[in-house]
Motif scaffolding. Structure first.
Motif, PDB file in Angstrom:
ATOM      1  N   UNK A 201     -34.541 -32.052  14.611  1.00  0.00           N
ATOM      2  CA  UNK A 201     -35.496 -33.140  14.774  1.00  0.00           C
ATOM      3  C   UNK A 201     -34.805 -34.490  14.629  1.00  0.00           C
ATOM      4  N   UNK A 202     -35.423 -35.518  15.206  1.00  0.00           N
ATOM      5  CA  UNK A 202     -34.980 -36.882  14.963  1.00  0.00           C
ATOM      6  C   UNK A 202     -35.356 -37.260  13.540  1.00  0.00           C
ATOM      7  N   UNK A 203     -34.429 -37.864  12.812  1.00  0.00           N
ATOM      8  CA  UNK A 203     -34.683 -38.212  11.411  1.00  0.00           C
ATOM      9  C   UNK A 203     -35.862 -39.172  11.273  1.00  0.00           C
ATOM     10  N   UNK A 204     -36.094 -39.994  12.296  1.00  0.00           N
ATOM     11  CA  UNK A 204     -37.196 -40.936  12.243  1.00  0.00           C
ATOM     12  C   UNK A 204     -38.544 -40.346  12.570  1.00  0.00           C
ATOM     13  N   UNK A 205     -38.600 -39.050  12.831  1.00  0.00           N
ATOM     14  CA  UNK A 205     -39.866 -38.374  13.128  1.00  0.00           C
ATOM     15  C   UNK A 205     -39.743 -36.911  12.720  1.00  0.00           C
ATOM     16  N   UNK A 206     -39.395 -36.693  11.460  1.00  0.00           N
ATOM     17  CA  UNK A 206     -39.038 -35.345  11.001  1.00  0.00           C
ATOM     18  C   UNK A 206     -40.078 -34.793  10.029  1.00  0.00           C
ATOM     19  N   UNK A 207     -41.049 -34.078  10.566  1.00  0.00           N
ATOM     20  CA  UNK A 207     -42.067 -33.475   9.709  1.00  0.00           C
ATOM     21  C   UNK A 207     -41.671 -32.082   9.228  1.00  0.00           C
ATOM     22  N   UNK A 208     -40.808 -31.394   9.946  1.00  0.00           N
ATOM     23  CA  UNK A 208     -40.541 -29.991   9.631  1.00  0.00           C
ATOM     24  C   UNK A 208     -39.747 -29.745   8.346  1.00  0.00           C
ATOM     25  N   UNK A 209     -38.686 -30.497   8.059  1.00  0.00           N
ATOM     26  CA  UNK A 209     -37.967 -30.199   6.808  1.00  0.00           C
ATOM     27  C   UNK A 209     -38.873 -30.242   5.584  1.00  0.00           C
ATOM     28  N   UNK A 210     -39.697 -31.282   5.465  1.00  0.00           N
ATOM     29  CA  UNK A 210     -40.608 -31.377   4.317  1.00  0.00           C
ATOM     30  C   UNK A 210     -41.680 -30.291   4.378  1.00  0.00           C
ATOM     31  N   UNK A 211     -42.140 -29.971   5.576  1.00  0.00           N
ATOM     32  CA  UNK A 211     -43.179 -28.948   5.726  1.00  0.00           C
ATOM     33  C   UNK A 211     -42.665 -27.576   5.314  1.00  0.00           C
ATOM     34  N   UNK A 212     -41.478 -27.228   5.766  1.00  0.00           N
ATOM     35  CA  UNK A 212     -40.912 -25.931   5.401  1.00  0.00           C
ATOM     36  C   UNK A 212     -40.647 -25.846   3.907  1.00  0.00           C
ATOM     37  N   UNK A 213     -40.230 -26.969   3.322  1.00  0.00           N
ATOM     38  CA  UNK A 213     -39.993 -26.992   1.874  1.00  0.00           C
ATOM     39  C   UNK A 213     -41.299 -26.831   1.107  1.00  0.00           C
ATOM     40  N   UNK A 214     -42.385 -27.410   1.634  1.00  0.00           N
ATOM     41  CA  UNK A 214     -43.682 -27.352   0.953  1.00  0.00           C
ATOM     42  C   UNK A 214     -44.436 -26.064   1.230  1.00  0.00           C
ATOM     43  N   UNK A 215     -44.031 -25.336   2.269  1.00  0.00           N
ATOM     44  CA  UNK A 215     -44.737 -24.102   2.623  1.00  0.00           C
ATOM     45  C   UNK A 215     -46.002 -24.324   3.420  1.00  0.00           C
ATOM     46  N   UNK A 216     -46.192 -25.517   3.947  1.00  0.00           N
ATOM     47  CA  UNK A 216     -47.376 -25.847   4.749  1.00  0.00           C
ATOM     48  C   UNK A 216     -47.054 -27.077   5.599  1.00  0.00           C
ATOM     49  N   UNK A 217     -47.777 -27.275   6.715  1.00  0.00           N
ATOM     50  CA  UNK A 217     -47.531 -28.462   7.534  1.00  0.00           C
ATOM     51  C   UNK A 217     -47.806 -29.751   6.766  1.00  0.00           C
ATOM     52  N   UNK A 218     -46.841 -30.633   6.761  1.00  0.00           N
ATOM     53  CA  UNK A 218     -46.937 -31.927   6.076  1.00  0.00           C
ATOM     54  C   UNK A 218     -46.678 -33.026   7.099  1.00  0.00           C
ATOM     55  N   UNK A 219     -47.518 -34.075   7.148  1.00  0.00           N
ATOM     56  CA  UNK A 219     -47.309 -35.133   8.141  1.00  0.00           C
ATOM     57  C   UNK A 219     -45.970 -35.851   7.934  1.00  0.00           C
ATOM     58  N   UNK A 220     -45.382 -36.272   9.019  1.00  0.00           N
ATOM     59  CA  UNK A 220     -44.169 -37.078   8.943  1.00  0.00           C
ATOM     60  C   UNK A 220     -44.494 -38.429   8.316  1.00  0.00           C
ATOM     61  N   UNK A 221     -43.562 -38.968   7.563  1.00  0.00           N
ATOM     62  CA  UNK A 221     -43.786 -40.251   6.899  1.00  0.00           C
ATOM     63  C   UNK A 221     -43.643 -41.420   7.866  1.00  0.00           C
ATOM     64  N   UNK A 222     -42.982 -41.198   9.001  1.00  0.00           N
ATOM     65  CA  UNK A 222     -42.834 -42.238  10.008  1.00  0.00           C
ATOM     66  C   UNK A 222     -42.611 -41.605  11.372  1.00  0.00           C
ATOM     67  N   UNK A 223     -42.848 -42.360  12.414  1.00  0.00           N
ATOM     68  CA  UNK A 223     -42.572 -41.923  13.774  1.00  0.00           C
ATOM     69  C   UNK A 223     -41.816 -43.060  14.467  1.00  0.00           C
ATOM     70  N   UNK A 224     -40.526 -43.149  14.167  1.00  0.00           N
ATOM     71  CA  UNK A 224     -39.696 -44.202  14.732  1.00  0.00           C
ATOM     72  C   UNK A 224     -38.435 -43.584  15.318  1.00  0.00           C
ATOM     73  N   UNK A 225     -38.480 -43.295  16.605  1.00  0.00           N
ATOM     74  CA  UNK A 225     -37.329 -42.704  17.273  1.00  0.00           C
ATOM     75  C   UNK A 225     -37.408 -42.967  18.764  1.00  0.00           C
ATOM     76  N   UNK A 226     -36.250 -43.074  19.386  1.00  0.00           N
ATOM     77  CA  UNK A 226     -36.191 -43.184  20.837  1.00  0.00           C
ATOM     78  C   UNK A 226     -36.566 -41.866  21.511  1.00  0.00           C
ATOM     79  N   UNK A 227     -36.538 -40.772  20.750  1.00  0.00           N
ATOM     80  CA  UNK A 227     -36.793 -39.441  21.302  1.00  0.00           C
ATOM     81  C   UNK A 227     -38.296 -39.173  21.316  1.00  0.00           C
ATOM     82  N   UNK A 228     -38.999 -39.821  22.250  1.00  0.00           N
ATOM     83  CA  UNK A 228     -40.457 -39.723  22.267  1.00  0.00           C
ATOM     84  C   UNK A 228     -40.943 -38.298  22.498  1.00  0.00           C
ATOM     85  N   UNK A 229     -40.146 -37.480  23.161  1.00  0.00           N
ATOM     86  CA  UNK A 229     -40.565 -36.111  23.448  1.00  0.00           C
ATOM     87  C   UNK A 229     -40.689 -35.231  22.215  1.00  0.00           C
ATOM     88  N   UNK A 230     -40.039 -35.627  21.105  1.00  0.00           N
ATOM     89  CA  UNK A 230     -40.153 -34.838  19.871  1.00  0.00           C
ATOM     90  C   UNK A 230     -40.714 -35.675  18.721  1.00  0.00           C
TER      91      UNK A 230
END
Length: 401
Positions: A201-230
């Motif tokens: 994932x782009x670090x500026x839009x990375x919801x999965x690392x925190x979600x996998x650590x928490x065991x449930x989907x967790x919203x990303x803290x920011x959405x700032x990346x040139x990679x709009x597709x992800x």
């Protein structure tokens, strides 16, 4: 939860609809990792990305009573095009909601494939809210970009092709937004313990690392990346459970990493990809040691739908990140011949001047000074540092931008 049989069934549905995209050997990445690296070129897929796979697999399974109301989707662009084309092939009316700042070529392509496009909101998540309202109001079927088993099974056919074409593959490196592609690919190889899937994932839009650590989907803290597709704010429950069940790790990459990767793919592989499509390559370049191992590694180039204006900015960003582009403000005495001397010094240092601006007034300039804004091409980080060092030795005061 889907598995190899579901992906195989999706592959039967997609026969004759999608391209079996090529695999291209990357010498640059193979040398970097010390193992064979192949690029799975989904940027050459119909609609320019893997999204047609999941969209068609979902729509082809709709019962007649649901087809009558048409379909609706939300997307930054690639899913929109996949749904538009799939709906057209199946004779279904389609409406697509896209963010206000969606790439103009992606908007135009979605319309050309036959979809009605509505531009709303500032993100895919906001557009998805409008799509849900549309579905409730009209009875249209919401075709989610990643949170449905049929969609993920369709995306997983990418991995099915890879393991058939590359028997010794041991690693699949995949860009991750909502997670449908990585989840489908993990499901496809679930019966192959020697093959692992790694998400990026782009670090500026990375919801999965925190979600996998928490065991449930967790919203990303920011959405700032040139990679709009992800740039997805919240993982889907279906792909999240698959990635968690199959212990798929998700790495992150910076904007500089993405820029360098896009540049490498363009220069060395002669392929055009969008920033999100280069995320897997970015991870290999940023942390090659994390991908050491035996067997062949395959990285998915997930899409090639890049706005030319965005491409220009990203390529310049990549050149800067690679030490091949240098912007300078040099304050010099306001007297004849100084500008010519500076340009001569740059030429002697092997820095190719591409733009010059002569600034006579500014808050950082004394009465007897002028500012020279100059942009030059350099030959890498060492050369860039050498140019700055030599300019200082010759009495200049360069501020690098």
């Amino acid at each position: 939860m889907i598995g190899p049989a579901d992906v195989a069934a999706a592959a039967e549905l997609l026969a004759g609809v999608v391209h079996r995209t090529p695999l291209q050997h990357s010498r640059a990445l193979s040398d970097l990792l010390g193992r064979p690296v192949l690029l799975k070129c989904e940027n050459l897929q119909r609609t320019g990305s893997f999204k047609i796979r999941g969209a068609y697999a979902r729509l082809a399974r709709l019962p007649d009573e649901e087809r009558a109301h048409g379909v609706v989707a939300a997307s930054a662009g690639n899913h929109a095009q996949g749904v538009a084309l799939a709906a057209g092939l199946l004779g279904l009316p389609a409406t697509v909601y896209m963010p206000l700042d969606a790439s103009l070529p992606k908007v135009a392509a979605s319309r050309q494939y036959g979809a009605h496009v509505e531009l709303v909101g500032r993100s895919v998540d906001e557009a998805l809210g409008h799509a849900r309202e549309h579905a409730a109001r009209t009875g249209a079927v919401l075709v989610h970009p990643f949170d449905h088993e049929d969609v993920d099974a369709g995306q997983g056919t990418v991995a099915l092709e890879v393991v058939q074409d590359v028997p010794d593959v041991t690693d699949l490196v995949v860009p991750v937004g909502g997670g449908g592609l990585a989840a489908g690919m993990a499901a496809a190889v679930a019966d192959r313990p020697g093959v692992r899937v790694v998400g990026v994932q782009a670090a500026g839009a990375a919801a999965y690392p925190a979600s996998l650590a928490a065991g449930r989907p967790v919203p990303a803290t920011e959405l700032r990346t040139m990679a709009d597709g992800i740039a997805i704010g919240l993982p889907g429950s279906v792909p999240f459970e698959l990635l968690r069940a199959h212990a798929v790790p998700v790495a992150t990459v910076s904007e500089d990493d993405l820029s360098r990767a896009l540049l490498l793919v363009a220069e060395r592989a002669k392929l055009l990809v969008e920033p999100s499509g280069a995320a897997g390559v970015a991870a290999l370049m940023a942390r090659p040691g994390d991908f050491a191992g035996d067997g062949t590694l395959v990285v998915v180039l997930s899409g090639g739908n890049v706005d030319p204006l965005v491409l220009m900015r990203v390529v310049r960003h990549g050149l800067v990140a690679a030490g091949r582009y240098l912007g300078l403000r040099v304050r010099v005495a306001d007297r004849p011949g100084v500008l010519a001397a500076l340009l001569a010094d740059l030429a002697q240092l092997g820095a190719n001047v591409v733009h010059v601006a002569h600034v006579r007034t500014g808050p950082d300039l004394a009465v007897d000074e002028v500012g020279i804004d100059v942009q030059v091409e350099t030959k890498g980080h060492e050369h860039r540092a050498l140019v700055l060092e030599r300019l200082r030795e010759r009495g200049y005061r360069p501020d690098a931008g």
